[in-house]
Design an enzyme around this catalytic site. Structure first.
Site, PDB file in Angstrom:
ATOM      1  N   HIS A 227       9.161   6.014  -4.568  1.00  0.00           N
ATOM      2  CA  HIS A 227       9.492   5.093  -5.633  1.00  0.00           C
ATOM      3  C   HIS A 227       8.599   3.904  -4.660  1.00  0.00           C
ATOM      4  CE1 HIS A 227      12.880   2.321  -7.046  1.00  0.00           C
ATOM      5  NE2 HIS A 227      12.213   1.393  -5.875  1.00  0.00           N
ATOM      6  N   GLU A 228       8.527   2.694  -4.223  1.00  0.00           N
ATOM      7  CA  GLU A 228       7.103   1.839  -3.074  1.00  0.00           C
ATOM      8  C   GLU A 228       6.630   1.532  -3.302  1.00  0.00           C
ATOM      9  OE1 GLU A 228       8.974  -0.247  -3.068  1.00  0.00           O
ATOM     10  OE2 GLU A 228      11.362  -0.088  -2.490  1.00  0.00           O
ATOM     11  N   HIS A 231       5.485   0.958  -7.210  1.00  0.00           N
ATOM     12  CA  HIS A 231       5.796  -0.415  -8.144  1.00  0.00           C
ATOM     13  C   HIS A 231       3.765  -1.047  -7.163  1.00  0.00           C
ATOM     14  CE1 HIS A 231       9.774  -0.661  -8.783  1.00  0.00           C
ATOM     15  NE2 HIS A 231       9.754  -0.470  -6.937  1.00  0.00           N
TER      16      HIS A 231
END
Length: 312
Positions: A227-228, A231
């Protein structure tokens, strides 16, 4: 003649990209709505508009540069026919992992074995297979109780840690695993557009408790790092713009807010499609998150070409 046209087009996009990228961003703004299970990468609506405006300008210049030359073909063109393209190769990304741990009377806290870090990297590569190939170039074990306990979004401890440890340019992924026990988040990342405005801040901070076998059953498969990294490669949360604007991509459904657990048939925006509970950019548990969409993959690839000098 053809080479002159291509040279002119290349010069045009180079000038355009350089001028667009000269506008600095530092948009990893932290908003208080996220819970202890949340992510701290939440740009405001105005920041999103600025980021998207710049990104669309880069896409436009890129598309213009890829247009075929308008000159008529040369009959005796000596160039051999271009073979059909094969499947795209994944772009290679170097990774430096900073394992910042603490020493207590009970022993070391947050210390990660190289084996565990390598298993986490293997999971990351499975989740991004075909798009990126993450190469772990260094594991840096650092004993520092203050950084481990207190580094948080935008504070002095975070700045000191990154200033001392960060290596490489925009193309190098720096990961810092700490406790984040003083934070309301379990992880956060800078965006590609942030780099020119704050080079030292570029990277990902994550609590070691949500890595593989990290102690939180719902987040023990390594998908929080996936998920990170989303980004870091340019994606917003799937609920970024709520029901009105969405995340700017047409193949992710508008979503009112984050989902937790793995709710079947969640539909938070009336009249739309069901929520993106299986998308890596939601907050559902690790077993529930299994995919990126086609447009998310294209966006990550473009973002990394424009801002991070990462190419297949």
């Amino acid at each position: 003649m053809r080479s002159n046209v291509l040279s002119t087009l290349f010069t045009l996009i180079t000038i355009t990209v350089t001028s667009v990228l000269s506008v600095p961003f530092n948009v990893t703004t932290i908003h208080p709505r996220a819970s202890q299970l949340g992510c701290g990468s939440n740009p405001s609506p105005s920041e999103v508009r600025a980021m998207e405006s710049q990104f669309r300008e880069l896409l436009r210049a890129d598309e213009e540069a890829r247009m075929p030359p308008t000159d008529p073909p040369i009959p005796d063109d000596p160039d051999p026919p271009t073979p059909p393209p094969g499947p795209p190769k994944p772009a290679s990304v170097n990774v430096v992992w900073h394992n910042v741990y603490a020493s207590t009377q009970a022993g070391n806290v947050g210390w990660l074995s190289d084996d565990l870090i390598n298993k986490q990297m293997a999971q990351l590569n499975r989740d991004y297979r075909g798009l990126f190939a993450f190469k772990l170039t260094k594991i840096n074990h650092v004993l520092n109780n203050i950084w481990h306990d207190k580094a948080d979004t935008g504070n002095a401890e975070e700045a000191a840690m990154k200033k001392a440890l960060r290596v490489g340019g925009p193309e190098t992924l720096n990961i810092y695993s700490i406790s984040m026990k003083s934070s309301s988040f379990i992880g956060y990342s800078s965006f590609p557009q942030d780099y020119n405005g704050n080079k030292v801040n570029d990277g990902i901070i994550i609590t070691y408790t949500v890595l593989m076998n990290g102690g939180r059953p719902e987040y023990s498969l390594g998908r929080t790092l996936t998920h990170e990294v989303g980004h870091w490669t340019g994606l917003f949360h799937v609920f970024q713009g709520g029901c009105a604007d969405g995340d700017g991509l047409s193949d992710t459904a508008p979503q009112a807010g984050p989902n937790f657990g793995c709710p079947t048939f969640a539909d938070s925006c009336p009249g739309g499609r069901v929520d993106n509970i299986h998308n890596y950019m939601d907050y559902t548990n690790d077993a529930c998150r299994t995919q990126f969409t086609k447009q998310q993959k294209a966006r990550m690839s473009d973002m990394c070409r424009f801002y991070r000098n990462i190419y297949p």
